[in-house]
Every structure is written in C-alpha cells, then in structure tokens.
Design a protein around this motif. Structure first.
Motif, short mmCIF file in Angstrom:
data_model
loop_
_atom_site.label_atom_id
_atom_site.label_comp_id
_atom_site.label_asym_id
_atom_site.label_seq_id
_atom_site.Cartn_x
_atom_site.Cartn_y
_atom_site.Cartn_z
N GLN A 195 0.16 7.07 -7.20
CA GLN A 195 -1.36 6.39 -6.40
C GLN A 195 -2.48 6.13 -7.26
O GLN A 195 -3.02 5.07 -7.28
CB GLN A 195 -1.74 7.52 -5.55
CG GLN A 195 -0.71 7.35 -4.14
CD GLN A 195 -1.08 8.31 -2.98
OE1 GLN A 195 -1.67 9.39 -3.28
NE2 GLN A 195 -1.72 7.54 -1.88
N LEU A 196 -2.78 6.96 -8.14
CA LEU A 196 -3.95 7.04 -9.01
C LEU A 196 -3.64 5.88 -10.04
O LEU A 196 -4.52 4.98 -10.06
CB LEU A 196 -4.31 8.12 -9.76
CG LEU A 196 -5.32 8.25 -10.59
CD1 LEU A 196 -6.76 7.80 -9.84
CD2 LEU A 196 -5.47 9.58 -11.64
N ILE A 197 -2.32 5.74 -10.69
CA ILE A 197 -1.99 4.79 -11.53
C ILE A 197 -2.11 3.42 -10.99
O ILE A 197 -2.60 2.17 -11.37
CB ILE A 197 -0.98 5.12 -12.44
CG1 ILE A 197 -0.78 6.33 -13.22
CG2 ILE A 197 -0.53 3.68 -13.20
CD1 ILE A 197 0.38 6.74 -13.78
N GLY A 198 -1.64 3.48 -9.69
CA GLY A 198 -1.52 2.32 -8.88
C GLY A 198 -2.98 1.48 -8.76
O GLY A 198 -3.38 0.37 -8.66
N SER A 199 -3.84 2.50 -8.16
CA SER A 199 -5.07 2.17 -7.98
C SER A 199 -5.96 1.66 -9.11
O SER A 199 -6.61 0.50 -9.02
CB SER A 199 -5.85 3.32 -7.04
OG SER A 199 -5.50 3.71 -5.99
#
Length: 127
Positions: free
Chosen positions: A74-78
């Motif tokens: 999620q963090l990398i995607g964001s």
C-alpha cells in the motif's frame, strides 16, 4: 495515509483548475494553437484531473491492511501514485514545448500510476 491522499488529492484537483485557467488566460483557451501542442496541453490537463481524483478516491476508502507485507505494498503504491501526479503536473508545462510529440514524463507517469494502483489491488487480494 488516508489524510495524505485526501489533502494531496484536493491540491492536485486545485492544480487541475489552475492549469485550466492557465490555458484560458495565457493561450486564449488554446484557440489557434497548432494541433500537436494543443493536444498535449489538453491531455496533460486531463491526466492531472485523473491523478487528483484517484488520490481522493483512495483517500476516501483507505484502511491499513493487517499484514505488514500488505501495508508495504500500500505504501509503495501510494508513493507511486503521488510521484505520477507530480510527473503529470510537470509534463503539463514541459511536454508541449518538445518536438515530435515526445512525451517522456507523462509516459512514465502513466506506468507509475498504473503500478501504484496495481500494488493497492494486490495488497487487498484474498484478504
């Protein structure tokens, strides 16, 4: 992350409105402009809107995943989605001045935003 996406998304939508005013005030809403640069201004303008709305949409529904590897995705995607938003904003001003409809920034922005969305989707599979 939820608040970050909401605030950043609102700022990008504001940038969309301001780039619309820029095209209207400085280029007479692109009247009489050659087709190539006109196309690039308009499409980059829409890409900015897409990025802003995507950030707002993620912010509206964001919840952290329970497992660490899912939260990392999620963090990398964001981060990729935020980076793509910046690429589209810079591309709006930079790419219409290039020759042969060359679009390096929005090209990578499209891949980056797609990868970010896919990482968000993968983080939710079988949860």
């Amino acid at each position: 992350m939820k608040k970050t996406h909401l605030i950043f998304g609102a700022c990008v939508v504001l940038a969309f409105l301001l780039t619309g005013q820029y095209m209207d005030k400085y280029f007479n809403h692109l009247v009489g402009m050659p087709d190539g640069p006109r196309l690039l201004y308009r499409t980059r303008h829409i890409f900015i809107l897409m990025a802003g709305l995507l950030n707002l949409g993620i912010g509206a529904y964001f919840t952290y995943r329970s497992e660490t590897w899912r939260r990392v995705l999620q963090l990398i995607g964001s981060l990729l989605i935020v980076a793509a938003s910046f690429l589209f904003l810079i591309a709006f001003f930079y790419e219409p001045n290039l020759t042969d409809l060359h679009t390096p920034l929005s090209h990578w922005g499209t891949y980056t935003i797609a990868a970010g969305v896919l990482l968000h989707v993968i983080s939710s599979v079988r949860q």
